[in-house]
Design a protein around this motif. Structure first.
Motif, PDB file in Angstrom:
ATOM      1  N   GLY A 184       0.810  -1.210   0.000  1.00 30.03           N
ATOM      2  CA  GLY A 184       0.000   0.000   0.000  1.00 30.03           C
ATOM      3  C   GLY A 184       0.841   1.256   0.000  1.00 30.03           C
ATOM      4  O   GLY A 184       2.073   1.208  -0.116  1.00 30.03           O
ATOM      5  N   SER A 185       0.175   2.400   0.137  1.00 26.57           N
ATOM      6  CA  SER A 185       0.840   3.708   0.144  1.00 26.57           C
ATOM      7  C   SER A 185       1.188   4.099   1.575  1.00 26.57           C
ATOM      8  O   SER A 185       0.317   4.084   2.445  1.00 26.57           O
ATOM      9  N   LEU A 186       2.429   4.479   1.789  1.00 27.13           N
ATOM     10  CA  LEU A 186       2.859   4.951   3.100  1.00 27.13           C
ATOM     11  C   LEU A 186       2.415   6.398   3.249  1.00 27.13           C
ATOM     12  O   LEU A 186       2.868   7.271   2.522  1.00 27.13           O
ATOM     13  N   LEU A 187       1.517   6.647   4.203  1.00 26.16           N
ATOM     14  CA  LEU A 187       0.994   7.994   4.412  1.00 26.16           C
ATOM     15  C   LEU A 187       1.742   8.733   5.507  1.00 26.16           C
ATOM     16  O   LEU A 187       1.892   9.954   5.443  1.00 26.16           O
ATOM     17  N   GLU A 188       2.195   8.012   6.508  1.00 28.40           N
ATOM     18  CA  GLU A 188       2.805   8.668   7.661  1.00 28.40           C
ATOM     19  C   GLU A 188       3.618   7.677   8.470  1.00 28.40           C
ATOM     20  O   GLU A 188       3.255   6.510   8.571  1.00 28.40           O
ATOM     21  N   VAL A 189       4.735   8.151   9.018  1.00 32.53           N
ATOM     22  CA  VAL A 189       5.457   7.384  10.026  1.00 32.53           C
ATOM     23  C   VAL A 189       5.384   8.165  11.334  1.00 32.53           C
ATOM     24  O   VAL A 189       5.220   9.385  11.333  1.00 32.53           O
ATOM     25  N   ASN A 190       5.496   7.477  12.425  1.00 29.75           N
ATOM     26  CA  ASN A 190       5.395   8.100  13.739  1.00 29.75           C
ATOM     27  C   ASN A 190       6.754   8.708  14.105  1.00 29.75           C
ATOM     28  O   ASN A 190       7.614   8.048  14.681  1.00 29.75           O
ATOM     29  N   GLU A 191       6.922   9.986  13.788  1.00 25.49           N
ATOM     30  CA  GLU A 191       8.202  10.658  14.023  1.00 25.49           C
ATOM     31  C   GLU A 191       8.518  10.827  15.500  1.00 25.49           C
ATOM     32  O   GLU A 191       9.667  11.049  15.873  1.00 25.49           O
ATOM     33  N   ARG A 192       7.511  10.725  16.355  1.00 23.67           N
ATOM     34  CA  ARG A 192       7.764  10.817  17.796  1.00 23.67           C
ATOM     35  C   ARG A 192       8.709   9.718  18.266  1.00 23.67           C
ATOM     36  O   ARG A 192       9.422   9.888  19.259  1.00 23.67           O
ATOM     37  N   LEU A 193       8.726   8.594  17.557  1.00 25.11           N
ATOM     38  CA  LEU A 193       9.574   7.476  17.963  1.00 25.11           C
ATOM     39  C   LEU A 193      11.061   7.796  17.828  1.00 25.11           C
ATOM     40  O   LEU A 193      11.889   7.180  18.495  1.00 25.11           O
ATOM     41  N   ILE A 194      11.405   8.751  16.974  1.00 22.95           N
ATOM     42  CA  ILE A 194      12.816   9.124  16.814  1.00 22.95           C
ATOM     43  C   ILE A 194      13.340   9.726  18.118  1.00 22.95           C
ATOM     44  O   ILE A 194      14.417   9.355  18.598  1.00 22.95           O
ATOM     45  N   LYS A 195      12.578  10.651  18.705  1.00 24.52           N
ATOM     46  CA  LYS A 195      13.001  11.297  19.951  1.00 24.52           C
ATOM     47  C   LYS A 195      12.539  10.541  21.188  1.00 24.52           C
ATOM     48  O   LYS A 195      13.127  10.674  22.253  1.00 24.52           O
ATOM     49  N   GLN A 196      11.462   9.771  21.062  1.00 23.53           N
ATOM     50  CA  GLN A 196      10.916   9.046  22.208  1.00 23.53           C
ATOM     51  C   GLN A 196      10.734   7.557  21.890  1.00 23.53           C
ATOM     52  O   GLN A 196       9.608   7.061  21.825  1.00 23.53           O
ATOM     53  N   PRO A 197      11.821   6.819  21.693  1.00 25.28           N
ATOM     54  CA  PRO A 197      11.683   5.387  21.374  1.00 25.28           C
ATOM     55  C   PRO A 197      11.061   4.585  22.509  1.00 25.28           C
ATOM     56  O   PRO A 197      10.531   3.501  22.290  1.00 25.28           O
ATOM     57  N   GLU A 198      11.078   5.147  23.731  1.00 24.98           N
ATOM     58  CA  GLU A 198      10.479   4.442  24.873  1.00 24.98           C
ATOM     59  C   GLU A 198       8.968   4.271  24.729  1.00 24.98           C
ATOM     60  O   GLU A 198       8.367   3.458  25.420  1.00 24.98           O
TER      61      GLU A 198
END
Length: 197
Positions: free
Chosen positions: A142-156
């Motif tokens: 399918g089409s990638l619409l969004e990734v959760n960028e919060r995980l870059i700074k908050q992997p916890e």
């Protein structure tokens, strides 16, 4: 006298119907408190159907797919994923996999311009623990619409709430592609039995 009784019965009949209707309306608007659940269902349970892709491409690389009625799919790591078993849990998330950084893809407009088409085995990100790293994949074409960028700074977020704020990506599959793979996924109950939760 018979006609008077019939007239009385006819005049009482609409009132009795109104009382029944009022009782039904009262039951709908003010249900019995003993019949209500202890806590209301969360938005995830009411709006999404949960599927699981256990052992996706590798043993214990379990992922979940939350499918909304509009076709959007939220992808993330299931509770049985091997990364959660490592001591210290997940420490970093890197969306720079493959030929491009997934976090730099910006989709715009109603027609979702710039959305990249991915296959089910395409890497979305790399999650790292103290001892190893694991590739998270799309699970569906399918089409990638969004990734959760919060995980870059908050992997916890993956350690504390992987099934909510710790989602990895949102993908929009074509209806025909979804129907092809839907039966290969497990329901929540089947996944619980498989992983003995």
């Amino acid at each position: 006298m018979t006609t008077e009784n019939a007239a009385v019965e006819q005049s009482e009949s609409p009132a009795a119907v109104n009382d029944d209707a009022e009782d039904e309306l009262h039951k709908l608007l003010l249900p019995n408190i003993n019949d209500l659940p202890v806590s209301p269902p969360c938005a995830m349970e009411s709006n999404f159907v949960t599927y699981f892709a256990p052992d996706f491409m590798k043993p214990e690389h379990d992922q979940y797919i939350y499918r909304h009625a509009n076709g959007l799919c939220v992808i993330g790591l299931a509770a049985g994923h091997v990364a959660f078993k490592d001591e210290g849990g997940i420490t970093t998330v890197d969306f720079n996999v493959g030929k491009s950084n997934r976090s730099e893809i910006k989709v715009t407009g109603k027609r979702k311009r710039n959305a990249q088409q991915f296959e089910s085995n395409t890497a979305l990100c790399k999650v790292c623990t103290n001892n190893a790293f694991y590739i998270v994949r799309c699970c569906i074409k399918g089409s990638l619409l969004e990734v959760n960028e919060r995980l870059i700074k908050q992997p916890e977020l993956l350690n504390s709430s992987a099934d909510r704020e710790g989602y990895v990506a949102i993908i929009m599959p074509k209806p025909a592609d979804w129907l092809k793979v839907k039966d290969s996924f497990m329901t929540f109950d089947e996944y619980k039995k498989l992983r003995h939760f």
